[in-house]
Design an enzyme around this catalytic site. Structure first.
Site, PDB file in Angstrom:
ATOM      1  N   GLU A 244      77.192  18.633  12.303  1.00 36.21           N
ATOM      2  CA  GLU A 244      77.649  17.514  13.139  1.00 36.21           C
ATOM      3  C   GLU A 244      76.777  16.314  12.841  1.00 36.21           C
ATOM      4  O   GLU A 244      75.548  16.434  12.739  1.00 36.21           O
ATOM      5  CB  GLU A 244      77.493  17.808  14.640  1.00 36.21           C
ATOM      6  CG  GLU A 244      78.454  18.803  15.196  1.00 36.21           C
ATOM      7  CD  GLU A 244      78.239  19.022  16.702  1.00 36.21           C
ATOM      8  OE1 GLU A 244      77.690  18.117  17.375  1.00 36.21           O
ATOM      9  OE2 GLU A 244      78.609  20.099  17.172  1.00 36.21           O
TER      10      GLU A 244
ATOM     11  N   GLU B  98      73.959  24.833  19.003  1.00 40.15           N
ATOM     12  CA  GLU B  98      72.913  24.142  19.756  1.00 40.15           C
ATOM     13  C   GLU B  98      72.460  24.917  20.996  1.00 40.15           C
ATOM     14  O   GLU B  98      72.663  24.462  22.129  1.00 40.15           O
ATOM     15  CB  GLU B  98      73.390  22.742  20.170  1.00 40.15           C
ATOM     16  CG  GLU B  98      73.773  21.860  18.997  1.00 40.15           C
ATOM     17  CD  GLU B  98      74.242  20.472  19.429  1.00 40.15           C
ATOM     18  OE1 GLU B  98      73.889  20.031  20.529  1.00 40.15           O
ATOM     19  OE2 GLU B  98      74.971  19.831  18.656  1.00 40.15           O
TER      20      GLU B  98
HETATM   21  O1  IFM Z   1      79.805  16.373  21.692  1.00 42.60           O
HETATM   22  C1  IFM Z   1      78.618  17.002  21.334  1.00 42.60           C
HETATM   23  C2  IFM Z   1      78.888  18.351  20.706  1.00 42.60           C
HETATM   24  O2  IFM Z   1      79.637  19.176  21.525  1.00 42.60           O
HETATM   25  C3  IFM Z   1      77.584  19.045  20.408  1.00 42.60           C
HETATM   26  N1  IFM Z   1      76.718  18.204  19.649  1.00 42.60           N
HETATM   27  C4  IFM Z   1      76.507  16.857  20.104  1.00 42.60           C
HETATM   28  C5  IFM Z   1      77.841  16.179  20.352  1.00 42.60           C
HETATM   29  C6  IFM Z   1      77.609  14.734  20.835  1.00 42.60           C
HETATM   30  O3  IFM Z   1      76.867  14.734  22.007  1.00 42.60           O
END
Ligand code: IFM
Length: 450
Positions: A359, A163
């Protein structure tokens, strides 16, 4: 619909180093350790040590993964654990920890999937300029080489960055994430240098014979609540999605963005000769999907959605984010169909590149009683998003796997321990792990897969 997952679809869970590892004594400092010391920067004053004390509880956590019987575990290497000062000498203890992690996964039949950078820039590199400085991209490539040379024989899939939008715009524009700087022009230089670092690292990973090299993005569909917001949608979509996709696709910075951000940067950091590096071919793309952006005219009070802040948008026109219910504890609209839009963006920009959802998950209220930790909303959230993926696969999209965020309740960055994403509870005071209902459900889903 009954959720039917084919046997060749990978199911896993994900974590990140700073959020779980702890053991600050065993590594160098990162920008998140420095940020955590700023009063009020992290809402509950949490710090990166002990976090989930994962370094000292490694065997227990590996056994949890084995109990879940996940196909793959996505973790991140901590740059300052591998190279305490960010460049130069490596730490034998730090590398040894990741040897134990990777070997422990392989012994349990779990595929290691590694991210090289999940936001924990070594502090000394931030002092030298951080991501707005071009040199950081070269330091990242050196670090990537060291890790790849040691682990390419055992790690199955590599992501350079996680990200990059968050690193650049929450870190250097709104300053709500580490390192807490607020300069719109710097944040644009940061996103460019992050992708440059990615491209340089791809070259080093390939030279070290690393398999399956890619990057993980958080592409977010942007929706106008009102027709008058269409130009604003384009600006936000440009910064959130198109700038990175276009750089990766070899198209450079989108022309409309060059113009709409001209008041905050002259783009002098962009070099034509970087194009082949920025667009180094990748073997896969990861998408972290949680929500969409809904953009509305200014007027009513701003929603309280974490990360959805106009201060994180360079040259932001008048607007507000207006997520609709149902919301998670993060204030994020729950909209599983948005996952399809996000993955379509990826496929349109980079056709032929296989996709993983790296994720997906939710911070939600849980009910604890003598029978357990009940988190049905989280289970529903995961199931609904997996259904979207199964339908997309039927339509022919090349989606290979899905990882729940997260294995453990952990340090949710500036929200500290106040937002819980884990399918396993972690007691911040004792480190004790307790399996939630969602973990039992995920385990049976894996066991019953077609
Ligand atoms: O916890 C974060 C993660 O580190 C990166 N993506 C989003 C998650 C939730 O905010």
């Amino acid at each position: 619909m009954t959720l039917q997952i084919p046997s060749d679809f990978e199911l896993g869970v994900a974590t990140a180093a700073w959020q779980i590892e702890g053991d600050l004594a065993g590594r160098g400092r990162s920008i998140w350790d420095d940020f955590a010391e700023i009063p009020g920067a992290i809402v509950d004053g949490a710090t990166g040590d002990p976090a989930c004390d994962h370094v000292h509880r490694l065997e227990e956590d590996l056994d949890l993964l084995a109990w879940l019987a996940v196909d793959a575990y996505r973790f991140s290497f901590s740059w300052p654990r591998v190279m305490p000062t960010g460049s130069g000498p490596t730490s034998p203890e730090g590398l040894g920890f990741y040897d134990r992690l990777v070997d422990g996964l392989l012994e349990r039949g779990i595929t290691p999937v590694a991210t090289l950078y999940h936001w924990d820039l070594p502090s000394l590199l931030e002092s030298a300029g951080g991501w707005p400085a071009r040199d950081t991209a070269y330091r990242f490539a050196d670090y990537a080489q060291v890790v790849a040379e040691r682990f390419a024989d055992r790690v199955d899939r590599w992501a350079t960055l996680n990200e990059p939008w968050c690193s650049a715009f929450l870190g250097y524009c709104s300053g709500t994430f580490a390192p807490g700087r607020s300069d719109a022009g710097d944040s644009l230089a940061a996103i460019y240098h992050l992708i440059l670092g990615h491209g340089l690292a791809v070259e080093r990973l390939r030279a070290a014979q690393a398999r399956n090299v890619g990057i993980v993005l958080n592409l977010i569909p942007v929706v106008a609540d009102d027709l008058s917001m269409e130009p604003v949608v384009r600006h936000i979509d440009g910064l959130q999605n198109r700038i990175v996709l276009d750089l990766l696709a070899g198209r450079g910075v989108p022309a409309d963005l060059r113009e709409s951000c001209a008041s905050v940067t002259d783009w002098a950091f962009v070099r034509d000769e970087d194009t082949p590096v920025l667009s180094a071919p990748i073997d896969w793309l990861g998408e972290n999907y949680y929500t969409i952006y809904r953009v509305a005219p200014v007027g009513e009070a701003d929603a309280d959605a974490i990360g959805q802040e106009t201060a994180a948008i360079p040259a932001c026109p008048p607007m507000r984010f207006a997520p609709r219910e149902p919301l998670t504890d993060m204030g994020w609209e729950i909209l599983p169909s948005g996952l399809e839009s996000a993955l379509r963006m990826a496929t349109d920009a980079l056709p032929g590149v296989p996709l993983w959802v790296c994720e997906n998950g939710a911070a939600i209220p849980e009910v604890t009683d003598e029978t357990g930790i009940h988190d049905q909303v989280r289970t529903d959230y995961v199931r609904d998003h997996l259904e979207v993926l199964m339908r997309m696969r039927e339509k022919g999209f090349d989606i290979r796997g899905y990882y729940v965020w997260s294995l453990l309740d952990n340090l949710e960055w500036a929200s500290g321990w106040t937002k819980k994403f884990g399918i396993v509870r972690v007691d911040p005071a004792t480190g004790e792990r307790t399996v939630k209902d969602s973990a039992r459900w995920y385990r049976s889903l894996i066991a019953e897969r077609g």
